[in-house]
Scaffold this motif. Structure first.
Motif, PDB file in Angstrom:
ATOM      1  N   LEU A 409       0.839  -1.192   0.000  1.00 13.96           N
ATOM      2  CA  LEU A 409       0.000   0.000   0.000  1.00 13.96           C
ATOM      3  C   LEU A 409       0.876   1.245   0.000  1.00 13.96           C
ATOM      4  O   LEU A 409       1.939   1.282   0.635  1.00 13.96           O
ATOM      5  CB  LEU A 409      -0.912   0.020   1.228  1.00 13.96           C
ATOM      6  CG  LEU A 409      -2.031  -1.025   1.269  1.00 13.96           C
ATOM      7  CD1 LEU A 409      -2.781  -0.928   2.590  1.00 13.96           C
ATOM      8  CD2 LEU A 409      -2.994  -0.826   0.101  1.00 13.96           C
ATOM      9  N   GLN A 410       0.429   2.249  -0.691  1.00 13.06           N
ATOM     10  CA  GLN A 410       1.140   3.512  -0.739  1.00 13.06           C
ATOM     11  C   GLN A 410       1.249   4.099   0.667  1.00 13.06           C
ATOM     12  O   GLN A 410       0.300   4.059   1.453  1.00 13.06           O
ATOM     13  CB  GLN A 410       0.398   4.480  -1.661  1.00 13.06           C
ATOM     14  CG  GLN A 410       1.105   5.810  -1.871  1.00 13.06           C
ATOM     15  CD  GLN A 410       0.312   6.698  -2.820  1.00 13.06           C
ATOM     16  OE1 GLN A 410      -0.646   6.257  -3.443  1.00 13.06           O
ATOM     17  NE2 GLN A 410       0.704   7.957  -2.917  1.00 13.06           N
ATOM     18  N   PRO A 459       6.243   4.444  -2.080  1.00 10.47           N
ATOM     19  CA  PRO A 459       5.644   5.505  -2.905  1.00 10.47           C
ATOM     20  C   PRO A 459       4.457   5.044  -3.739  1.00 10.47           C
ATOM     21  O   PRO A 459       3.703   5.866  -4.238  1.00 10.47           O
ATOM     22  CB  PRO A 459       6.808   5.925  -3.809  1.00 10.47           C
ATOM     23  CG  PRO A 459       7.668   4.709  -3.919  1.00 10.47           C
ATOM     24  CD  PRO A 459       7.546   4.003  -2.597  1.00 10.47           C
ATOM     25  N   PHE A 460       4.281   3.719  -3.906  1.00 10.84           N
ATOM     26  CA  PHE A 460       3.234   3.229  -4.798  1.00 10.84           C
ATOM     27  C   PHE A 460       2.405   2.134  -4.118  1.00 10.84           C
ATOM     28  O   PHE A 460       2.840   1.504  -3.157  1.00 10.84           O
ATOM     29  CB  PHE A 460       3.830   2.646  -6.094  1.00 10.84           C
ATOM     30  CG  PHE A 460       4.843   3.535  -6.755  1.00 10.84           C
ATOM     31  CD1 PHE A 460       4.467   4.754  -7.279  1.00 10.84           C
ATOM     32  CD2 PHE A 460       6.169   3.147  -6.843  1.00 10.84           C
ATOM     33  CE1 PHE A 460       5.388   5.577  -7.882  1.00 10.84           C
ATOM     34  CE2 PHE A 460       7.105   3.962  -7.452  1.00 10.84           C
ATOM     35  CZ  PHE A 460       6.714   5.184  -7.958  1.00 10.84           C
ATOM     36  N   THR A 461       1.229   1.935  -4.658  1.00 13.40           N
ATOM     37  CA  THR A 461       0.414   0.761  -4.319  1.00 13.40           C
ATOM     38  C   THR A 461       0.615  -0.283  -5.404  1.00 13.40           C
ATOM     39  O   THR A 461       0.599   0.041  -6.597  1.00 13.40           O
ATOM     40  CB  THR A 461      -1.078   1.139  -4.229  1.00 13.40           C
ATOM     41  OG1 THR A 461      -1.283   1.988  -3.098  1.00 13.40           O
ATOM     42  CG2 THR A 461      -1.942  -0.104  -4.066  1.00 13.40           C
ATOM     43  N   VAL A 462       0.804  -1.527  -4.997  1.00 16.45           N
ATOM     44  CA  VAL A 462       0.986  -2.626  -5.950  1.00 16.45           C
ATOM     45  C   VAL A 462      -0.168  -3.599  -5.755  1.00 16.45           C
ATOM     46  O   VAL A 462      -0.373  -4.122  -4.656  1.00 16.45           O
ATOM     47  CB  VAL A 462       2.333  -3.343  -5.749  1.00 16.45           C
ATOM     48  CG1 VAL A 462       2.484  -4.468  -6.774  1.00 16.45           C
ATOM     49  CG2 VAL A 462       3.481  -2.357  -5.875  1.00 16.45           C
ATOM     50  N   ARG A 463      -0.917  -3.836  -6.825  1.00 12.81           N
ATOM     51  CA  ARG A 463      -2.114  -4.679  -6.766  1.00 12.81           C
ATOM     52  C   ARG A 463      -2.011  -5.783  -7.805  1.00 12.81           C
ATOM     53  O   ARG A 463      -1.570  -5.558  -8.936  1.00 12.81           O
ATOM     54  CB  ARG A 463      -3.366  -3.846  -7.019  1.00 12.81           C
ATOM     55  CG  ARG A 463      -4.676  -4.641  -7.005  1.00 12.81           C
ATOM     56  CD  ARG A 463      -5.847  -3.757  -7.378  1.00 12.81           C
ATOM     57  NE  ARG A 463      -5.984  -2.651  -6.444  1.00 12.81           N
ATOM     58  CZ  ARG A 463      -6.581  -1.508  -6.739  1.00 12.81           C
ATOM     59  NH1 ARG A 463      -7.075  -1.313  -7.948  1.00 12.81           N
ATOM     60  NH2 ARG A 463      -6.678  -0.558  -5.835  1.00 12.81           N
ATOM     61  N   THR A 464      -2.429  -6.975  -7.433  1.00 11.61           N
ATOM     62  CA  THR A 464      -2.394  -8.095  -8.372  1.00 11.61           C
ATOM     63  C   THR A 464      -3.521  -7.968  -9.391  1.00 11.61           C
ATOM     64  O   THR A 464      -4.633  -7.556  -9.064  1.00 11.61           O
ATOM     65  CB  THR A 464      -2.549  -9.431  -7.629  1.00 11.61           C
ATOM     66  OG1 THR A 464      -3.789  -9.423  -6.921  1.00 11.61           O
ATOM     67  CG2 THR A 464      -1.415  -9.635  -6.641  1.00 11.61           C
TER      68      THR A 464
END
Length: 630
Positions: A409-410, A459-464
């Protein structure tokens, strides 16, 4: 490497707009790949060929469900036709022929259904291998024998009907089809969309009904075959039972079977000859075992349940209660359920409990086999030493994530970073209450390393986007491993800087440290390869001081992170900003430090001291030291 006839696969659900139940359905599938198996997309799905059927294809699953309905009919009709020959020569004869045609079609279709190699979890779609596996398997001759319409074949060759008991017993081969019902119940027991209790309950009732029906038909057959009808259990009450209707005899038979099974034994229907008594002996012995089986299973369902499945369902129920109590959004609740289900589904593949009991050397060898290639293919570990690869591989963990789940999560603090083994992920950023897509990630990509290396919030959100397999590397272990490996530290730093330079402008703008440290992008051109010094990776204010790489006396070090305050250390901080200070990277000179402080606080100072009031030596500063400028 898999051959061209092997497909690395996983059922791929539609897009993000698909109904969320499809995600659960795909995860519920018993077809899960081993670690590193690429999740199949539409292009890989087409590799199956024009005439090859995927076992997880929805249409094929519906076909199998339709056959289960026909199996139920076959289980009823086979003993019934043996006992009541009038029925076997009437309408049921033609219904049987139609049912046999459907199962003949299924035999033909099986030659084109890909199968999963249980040892490698690869989908085998080579037509020759599929055919040889089916033909050499016991299932093929039994499928054929249970499908052949022997009575029609005999009539075609002889030109006359035959009412011998031989055909009645040959028809009992159709009971082999009951394996499909067993497989169906096994799938339903593991599918969280269906009640485990009622699934098991229906299974027990089905077994009981089949036993009662079969015993009734066999018992009537014994009476019908006896030479003296009056010396039979039913002939003693109905002397002309052979002339009575089929359903009269069936009713008497079912009544006897149920009364005997329940051990009531009213005594109104009892054995009259040796054959019937012998059958009764074996039937009552069978009833003892069946009763013990039913009671044991019902007790297990009511009191304990199947241990692992019960634990899994308890976890689901707790999640649902937590989500309802806290009024969580449906999308978040769906993510929680899907992730928990995937955890239980992949436990068989990961086998953490089994590996924990093995010696460390064996565990390391297994990890080398599973993860080494994946680690070497990433940009971050390119050109590093064998020693570092070996140490990193021995401690990393494999994890599975279902579609549409946030892994990072960001603005959360970094604890791990990840390497993608297979699957697709999206990198997103949230601005002004809206979510913006930046780019996507695939196999061998790394994410979370920016927050780990800079030691700042992600710094970013990573989502599958699809079912993903990743390997997780712990932040503390990563730094601890790199401390004595100075050259590898510089190599990783150079790879990292090169990667940052290749990012698009939108992503670079979202990395806070890049805006405060302009010289980071010039590390590659500042003679990094000519220095023997190591680099430092900072920690936040709330972590202990550790450095990823050891420092040596040299002209260049990775910029330290310091916290500066714009007042005297003895002065009490009045605002939150004065208490927390400003996080900066150490400039090259004291003059640059004063200029940076003026930019941060809006006023220029001329004195710099430590928290205890002592003078500052820039060369002696360490990570996260606090400076007071006034």
């Amino acid at each position: 490497m898999a051959s061209k006839h092997h497909v690395n696969f996983m059922y791929k659900s539609g897009g993000s707009n698909d109904n969320e139940i499809n995600v659960i359905t795909s995860v519920s599938s018993s077809l899960l790949p081993a670690f590193g198996t690429v999740v199949g997309d539409q292009e890989e799905y087409s590799l199956l060929g024009k005439y090859i059927v995927a076992p997880y294809d929805r249409r094929y699953r519906w076909w199998q469900t339709f056959l289960v309905v026909l199996v139920i009919y076959s289980a009823w009709s086979s003993p019934f036709e043996l006992a009541f020959k009038k029925a076997s020569t009437g309408v049921l004869l033609y219904i049987d022929l139609v049912v046999d045609v459907f199962f003949a079609i299924d035999i033909f279709l099986t030659f084109f259904v890909a199968y999963v190699d249980k040892s490698t979890y690869l989908l085998i779609h080579d037509h020759k291998k599929i055919s040889m596996r089916y033909i050499t398997h016991l299932w093929f001759p039994l499928d054929v024998a249970s499908t052949l319409p022997f009575q029609h074949i005999y009539q075609s060759f002889s030109g006359k009907k035959h009412t011998s008991n031989v055909f009645g017993f040959l028809n009992l081969l159709r009971l082999w089809r009951l394996r499909r019902v067993s497989e169906l119940f096994s799938r339903l027991e593991k599918d969280i969309r269906f009640s485990y209790f009622w699934t098991r309950f229906c299974k027990l009732i089905s077994v009981t009904v089949l036993a009662v029906h079969s015993a009734a038909c066999f018992y009537y057959w014994l009476a019908f075959q006896h030479k003296t009808p009056s010396e039979t259990w039913i002939g003693h009450h109905l002397g002309d039972f052979k002339e009575k209707g089929i359903w009269v005899g069936y009713t008497y038979s079912m009544y006897w079977s149920i009364v005997t099974l329940t051990t009531v034994g009213y005594g109104d229907l009892y054995s009259k000859n040796t054959g019937e008594k012998t059958f009764n002996i074996f039937y009552m012995l069978f009833n003892m075992g069946l009763t013990a089986y039913i009671i044991g299973n019902m007790t297990n369902l009511i009191v304990h349940g199947a241990v692992r499945t019960s634990i899994m369902r308890d976890a689901f129920n707790e999640l649902l209660q937590y989500a309802s109590k806290n009024r969580l959004p449906e999308g978040l609740k769906e993510q929680m359920l899907t992730h928990m289900q995937l955890k239980y589904k992949t436990a068989e593949l990961q086998q953490e409990e089994v590996l924990q009991d093995l010696p460390k050397a064996i565990r390391s060898s297994i990890a080398q086999h599973l993860f080494r290639n994946t680690l070497e293919d990433t940009y971050l570990f390119r050109n590093v030493s064998e020693e570092l690869i070996g140490q990193m591989v021995s401690e990393i963990k494999a994890e599975y994530f279902p579609p549409n789940v946030e892994i990072i999560l960001q603005n959360e603090m970094p604890t791990d970073f990840y390497i993608v083994a297979c699957g697709t992920l999206d990198i997103l950023i949230r601005k002004n209450a809206t979510e913006q897509f930046l780019t996507n990630l695939g196999a061998s990509d790394v994410f979370g390393e920016i927050g780990v290396i800079f030691n700042e919030p992600q710094p970013f959100t990573v989502r599958t986007r699809s079912l993903c397999q990743v390997i997780r590397i712990s932040h503390p272990y990563f730094k601890q491993t790199l401390q004595p490996l100075n050259r590898d530290g510089k190599t990783i730093l150079a790879n990292f800087v090169k990667h940052l330079e290749g990012l698009n402008k939108d992503m670079q703008d979202e990395i806070p440290s890049l805006s405060d440290m302009q010289d980071l992008m010039n590390i590659k051109h500042s003679g990094l390869q000519d220095h023997e010094e190591a680099s430092h990776f900072g920690h936040s204010e709330h972590t202990k001081e550790t450095h990823i790489y050891p420092t040596t006396s040299s002209n260049y070090t990775f910029p330290l992170r310091l916290i500066i305050h714009g007042h005297h250390p003895d002065k009490e901080a009045l605002t939150e900003s004065e208490r927390t200070g400003k996080l900066i990277h150490l400039p090259e000179s004291m003059q640059d430090l004063l200029s940076l402080a003026e930019k941060k606080f809006g006023k220029r100072g001329n004195a710099v001291v430590m928290a205890d009031g002592s003078k500052v030596d820039l060369c002696a500063l360490r990570e996260n030291d606090k400076l007071f400028i006034f």
